[in-house]
Motif scaffolding. Sequence first.
Motif, PDB file in Angstrom:
ATOM      1  N   ASP A 237       0.996  -0.665   0.147  1.00  0.00           N
ATOM      2  CA  ASP A 237       0.280   0.007  -0.081  1.00  0.00           C
ATOM      3  C   ASP A 237       0.982   1.305   0.330  1.00  0.00           C
ATOM      4  N   SER A 238       1.953   1.735   0.408  1.00  0.00           N
ATOM      5  CA  SER A 238       2.934   2.223   0.990  1.00  0.00           C
ATOM      6  C   SER A 238       3.286   2.718  -0.638  1.00  0.00           C
ATOM      7  N   ILE A 239       3.848   1.249  -1.379  1.00  0.00           N
ATOM      8  CA  ILE A 239       4.814   2.429  -2.939  1.00  0.00           C
ATOM      9  C   ILE A 239       3.579   2.751  -3.384  1.00  0.00           C
ATOM     10  N   MET A 240       2.516   1.799  -3.757  1.00  0.00           N
ATOM     11  CA  MET A 240       0.839   2.774  -4.744  1.00  0.00           C
ATOM     12  C   MET A 240       1.127   4.047  -3.441  1.00  0.00           C
ATOM     13  N   LEU A 241       0.711   4.278  -2.855  1.00  0.00           N
ATOM     14  CA  LEU A 241       0.358   5.924  -2.130  1.00  0.00           C
ATOM     15  C   LEU A 241       1.718   6.993  -2.060  1.00  0.00           C
ATOM     16  N   ASP A 242       2.714   6.446  -2.268  1.00  0.00           N
ATOM     17  CA  ASP A 242       4.429   7.320  -2.115  1.00  0.00           C
ATOM     18  C   ASP A 242       4.078   7.754  -1.047  1.00  0.00           C
ATOM     19  N   ALA A 243       3.818   7.378   0.598  1.00  0.00           N
ATOM     20  CA  ALA A 243       3.780   7.631   1.537  1.00  0.00           C
ATOM     21  C   ALA A 243       4.859   7.439   1.943  1.00  0.00           C
ATOM     22  N   ASP A 244       4.939   9.201   2.542  1.00  0.00           N
ATOM     23  CA  ASP A 244       5.805   9.799   3.340  1.00  0.00           C
ATOM     24  C   ASP A 244       6.793   9.436   4.726  1.00  0.00           C
ATOM     25  N   VAL A 245       4.999   9.154   5.652  1.00  0.00           N
ATOM     26  CA  VAL A 245       4.838   8.596   6.696  1.00  0.00           C
ATOM     27  C   VAL A 245       4.013   7.792   6.716  1.00  0.00           C
ATOM     28  N   GLU A 246       3.866   6.654   7.613  1.00  0.00           N
ATOM     29  CA  GLU A 246       2.691   5.526   8.002  1.00  0.00           C
ATOM     30  C   GLU A 246       2.791   5.772   9.360  1.00  0.00           C
ATOM     31  N   LEU A 247       2.032   6.091   9.711  1.00  0.00           N
ATOM     32  CA  LEU A 247       1.562   5.854  11.191  1.00  0.00           C
ATOM     33  C   LEU A 247       0.015   4.459  11.835  1.00  0.00           C
ATOM     34  N   GLY A 248       0.636   4.555  13.643  1.00  0.00           N
ATOM     35  CA  GLY A 248      -0.344   3.309  13.618  1.00  0.00           C
ATOM     36  C   GLY A 248       0.365   2.597  14.979  1.00  0.00           C
ATOM     37  N   GLY A 249      -1.035   2.000  15.081  1.00  0.00           N
ATOM     38  CA  GLY A 249      -0.417   1.536  17.072  1.00  0.00           C
ATOM     39  C   GLY A 249       1.155   0.854  16.995  1.00  0.00           C
TER      40      GLY A 249
END
Length: 397
Positions: free
Chosen positions: A174-186
Amino acid sequence: MSLSALSSLTQNIETLVDLDQLKAKLALGRPLRVKLGVDPTRPDLTFGHMVVFNKLRQFQDAGHQAVLIIGDFTTLIGDPSGRSSTRPVLTPEEIKANATTYVEQAFRVLDPEKTEVRYNSEWFGKMGFSDCLSLARKMTVARMLERDDFAKRYASNTPISIVEFLYPLLQGYDSIMLDADVELGGTDQTFNLLVGRQLQKEAGKPEQIVMTLPLLVGTDGVRKMSKSYDNYIAFNDSPKDMFGKIMSIGDEAMWTYYRLLLCTTEAEIAAKKAEHPMEMKKQLASRLVNKICGEGRGDYEREQFEKVFSKGDRPDTMPEFAWSELASEAAQARLTDLMAATKLPAFSSKKECRRMIEQGAVKLNDEKVADLNVTLPRPSEPLVIQAGRRNFFRVNP
């Protein structure tokens, strides 16, 4: 970016990979794409979700792009994080219904004008089996068993489905497809978020920053908030129930709620600790109900709470039922049958209703009920039935 702004973005962060890279991305002078994924496994979001939603909102307020990804495809697998067994499989219809309500609830915290909502079925629904095999080659079994929950299940001979091994890869993709700079989570998502960094690097893309936040303790003050433990507060709870659940938490948990749900600083908490704990808890409950249910609603629920608990009065409003709704056209009915027929959460069964009467917790028009088998005639005037200190309902003729 100023130090105070950076401090706000990193407040309450448990794991940060890595700070220097975050500073470098912020220095680019463009909005960062900040990803948060949720799987619509149930109809309701809980206050446990609010912890990460708050952080995403902080990024929005700092001018960054929030990307809320609804894992309608990954829900078909079920996130194994923190699980001791495989999650039950939902139908596509259940997932779609849950996804719809998730978005509506998320916007009680997030700014909808600054939120990009995506569904990962957009890309996974188009992938073939050969694509799946290519993705699976990017991870070894040994690496998967580094995950604490997988390692424990493997050591105890608890089954682990092959598809569960795929989950971190899908979340990372998902991060590849969205070009995520930051990912949040627990904190239970740390492994999955790091897989996203790995896949981005292998794809020749900049690696995302990983930011995890603590898991919120439930109303029991012991275990993490979860519907499985029945210690949760849901976004869709009634304002009254939401206020009451918050008031039920212990004093130590209260400060955690201030910190994680209202983003109160340690200095502010230290000052609040000089005040009376009951007053601080009422303020906490009022502010959180205002935040989720609308400004002013928390103040109203506080007034009603104080009427019942401090003054012993009836609340201004309560559920109302016509006699015919509860007892049809019967000329009389047992009190326990009337209580159970309301289907209110406090009266989950006739057995529970009988238990309340046995314990002297039930009143009829302010008079305590002692007879377990008391039968009431159809009233000519409204009846008010109280069970415990918080549960009231009115039966109209």
